[in-house]
Design an enzyme around this catalytic site. Structure first.
Site, mmCIF file in Angstrom:
data_model
loop_
_atom_site.group_PDB
_atom_site.id
_atom_site.type_symbol
_atom_site.label_atom_id
_atom_site.label_comp_id
_atom_site.label_asym_id
_atom_site.label_seq_id
_atom_site.Cartn_x
_atom_site.Cartn_y
_atom_site.Cartn_z
ATOM 1 N N ASP A 1 0.352 -1.725 6.604
ATOM 2 C CA ASP A 1 0.892 -2.613 5.564
ATOM 3 C C ASP A 1 1.790 -3.634 6.250
ATOM 4 O O ASP A 1 2.984 -3.378 6.465
ATOM 5 C CB ASP A 1 1.723 -1.818 4.549
ATOM 6 C CG ASP A 1 0.873 -1.057 3.555
ATOM 7 O OD1 ASP A 1 -0.001 -1.669 2.933
ATOM 8 O OD2 ASP A 1 1.091 0.159 3.397
ATOM 9 N N ARG B 1 5.862 -3.384 8.497
ATOM 10 C CA ARG B 1 6.098 -2.141 9.247
ATOM 11 C C ARG B 1 6.532 -2.404 10.682
ATOM 12 O O ARG B 1 7.301 -1.636 11.244
ATOM 13 C CB ARG B 1 4.826 -1.281 9.242
ATOM 14 C CG ARG B 1 4.241 -1.016 7.862
ATOM 15 C CD ARG B 1 5.239 -0.465 6.875
ATOM 16 N NE ARG B 1 4.576 -0.078 5.622
ATOM 17 C CZ ARG B 1 5.208 0.196 4.504
ATOM 18 N NH1 ARG B 1 6.538 0.096 4.452
ATOM 19 N NH2 ARG B 1 4.543 0.549 3.430
ATOM 20 N N HIS C 1 -2.841 -5.111 -5.878
ATOM 21 C CA HIS C 1 -3.280 -3.753 -6.222
ATOM 22 C C HIS C 1 -4.133 -3.876 -7.486
ATOM 23 O O HIS C 1 -3.578 -4.124 -8.563
ATOM 24 C CB HIS C 1 -2.099 -2.824 -6.478
ATOM 25 C CG HIS C 1 -1.089 -2.793 -5.369
ATOM 26 N ND1 HIS C 1 -0.124 -3.746 -5.194
ATOM 27 C CD2 HIS C 1 -0.900 -1.892 -4.365
ATOM 28 C CE1 HIS C 1 0.626 -3.455 -4.141
ATOM 29 N NE2 HIS C 1 0.171 -2.328 -3.620
ATOM 30 N N HIS D 1 5.002 4.621 -6.644
ATOM 31 C CA HIS D 1 5.417 5.568 -5.603
ATOM 32 C C HIS D 1 6.210 6.721 -6.221
ATOM 33 O O HIS D 1 6.210 7.830 -5.698
ATOM 34 C CB HIS D 1 6.308 4.885 -4.562
ATOM 35 C CG HIS D 1 5.597 3.876 -3.720
ATOM 36 N ND1 HIS D 1 5.414 2.578 -4.106
ATOM 37 C CD2 HIS D 1 5.018 3.992 -2.494
ATOM 38 C CE1 HIS D 1 4.760 1.915 -3.157
ATOM 39 N NE2 HIS D 1 4.506 2.754 -2.175
ATOM 40 N N ASP E 1 -4.937 3.406 -3.304
ATOM 41 C CA ASP E 1 -3.557 3.445 -2.865
ATOM 42 C C ASP E 1 -3.274 4.884 -2.434
ATOM 43 O O ASP E 1 -4.091 5.791 -2.647
ATOM 44 C CB ASP E 1 -2.631 2.982 -3.994
ATOM 45 C CG ASP E 1 -1.340 2.344 -3.480
ATOM 46 O OD1 ASP E 1 -0.989 2.598 -2.309
ATOM 47 O OD2 ASP E 1 -0.680 1.610 -4.232
#
Length: 372
Positions: free
Chosen positions: A74, A82, A188, A200, A275
């Site tokens: 990502d 990241r 998404h 999440h 995801d």
């Protein structure tokens, strides 16, 4: 080797740290595993990252069929980047701190569309060059969600609320990735920008009528598919009650079928990622084996298990998916394209130098604008 193992290299898993443990090595050797996703926890500096990826590539050669692993990250810019500069390694300039996509959208709206387009191209090329020189195949970007101002997890990761702007800048970003042969993934699907909860941490529910979603959230997908730009899509852990009141887009055959059918004349076959199946938005649907079955039966091609080694180990030991050869064919198409480009570039010193010079030129423009 069992048929299900050979046909479906459909799991994408992660690693716990800077190196590969023996348990993780055995995980990557398993024929159900077809990809690795890297996170900030896997990154210290460029040298360490390249060594880690080299070790992953060495494991590929030990796999029973020598099959390549798709290595992804990502890397969007802004909050979701990241690999970025670290205070612990101040002399390592291998990754540039990139702006959130909303900053580019704001430039489009408040300053100049042409400037925004130019900067988006530059940001995309910098991102792509820095990942590809570390042998990373794919970034989970661009974010195609609309910024309605509701979602804290999306927020400034989105270019804008206007789907026309999102589509236009996302196209430029993907074109920039293509300069350095970095694969992309729009996310998404069908849209995470309207709901407030973070998938999440919770299971978001979007109660809008389908036509609202089609007229707004799906417009970036429509436009990018129409231009044959978008090839890979990540589905969201959100329930859209007016279309499928029971299952999230990841688990819903109706949504995945909708994705394929509505765009079938506008694009090549779409590769669908889930995801992360360890997120709370997915966990409410049962244990990891049940979640994998739901996603696979819905029609997703590559299933992500992140930050949960026990679930990854359970998956390779207990999940027995029926064979679906077209999913593996699409994964191999992605990888074969990358391998061909790598070989082509490796044998062309002039092209390598040209790409490096292009990157350095982009970096100069970037720093003059964002770091002046």
């Amino acid at each position: 080797m069992n048929n299900y193992e050979y046909a479906n290299r459909s799991l994408m898993v992660d690693l716990q740290g800077f190196t590969i443990s023996n348990i993780e090595k055995n995980l990557l050797l398993h024929p159900l595993v077809g990809g690795v996703i890297l996170f900030g926890k896997n990154f210290q500096n460029k040298t360490q990252l390249q060594e880690l990826i080299c070790n992953i590539r060495e494991i590929e050669n030990l796999r029973s069929d020598k099959s390549k692993l798709l290595i992804a990250v990502d890397q969007e810019g802004g909050r979701v980047q990241r690999f970025k500069p670290s205070a612990d390694f101040p002399n390592d300039k291998s990754f540039t701190k990139l702006p959130p996509m909303k900053q580019l959208g704001d430039i489009f709206l408040q300053q100049s569309p042409d400037l925004a387009k130019k900067l988006t191209q530059i940001v995309g090329e910098i991102l792509a060059y820095e990942l590809r020189r570390c042998d990373i195949d794919l970034t989970f970007a661009p974010v195609l969600d609309l910024n309605y101002g509701n979602s804290s997890v999306i927020g400034d990761r989105s270019f804008a609320e206007n789907p026309e702007i999102v589509a236009e800048l996302a196209k430029i970003l993907i074109d920039a990735f293509n300069v350095y042969d970095l694969s992309h993934c729009g996310k998404h699907f069908p849209g995470h920008g309207f709901v407030i909860p973070d998938s999440h941490l919770d299971l978001p529910v979007d109660e809008r009528i389908l036509q609202k979603i089609i007229d707004n959230d799906l417009q970036p997908y429509e436009k990018l598919f129409s231009q044959k730009i978008l090839q890979n899509v990540m589905a969201a852990h959100i329930i859209f009650t007016e279309f499928d009141k029971h299952l999230t887009a990841v688990f819903s055959p109706k949504w995945i079928d909708f994705l394929h059918k509505i765009y079938k004349d506008k694009t090549n076959d779409i590769f669908v990622f889930t995801d992360d199946l360890s997120m709370q938005g997915a966990a409410k649907f049962g244990d990891i084996t049940k979640r994998l079955n739901l996603a696979w039966n819905a029609g997703c091609d590559m299933l992500l298990i992140c930050n949960n080694l026990p679930d990854s180990l359970t998956a390779i030991n207990q999940w027995k998916p029926p064979a679906r050869e077209h999913s593996e064919a699409k994964r191999l198409y992605l990888l074969d394209k990358m391998t061909a480009k790598n070989g082509e570039n490796a044998n062309n010193a002039n092209k390598i130098k040209d790409l490096e010079n292009r990157y350095l030129s982009n970096l100069e423009v970037f720093n003059n604008y964002f770091n002046k």
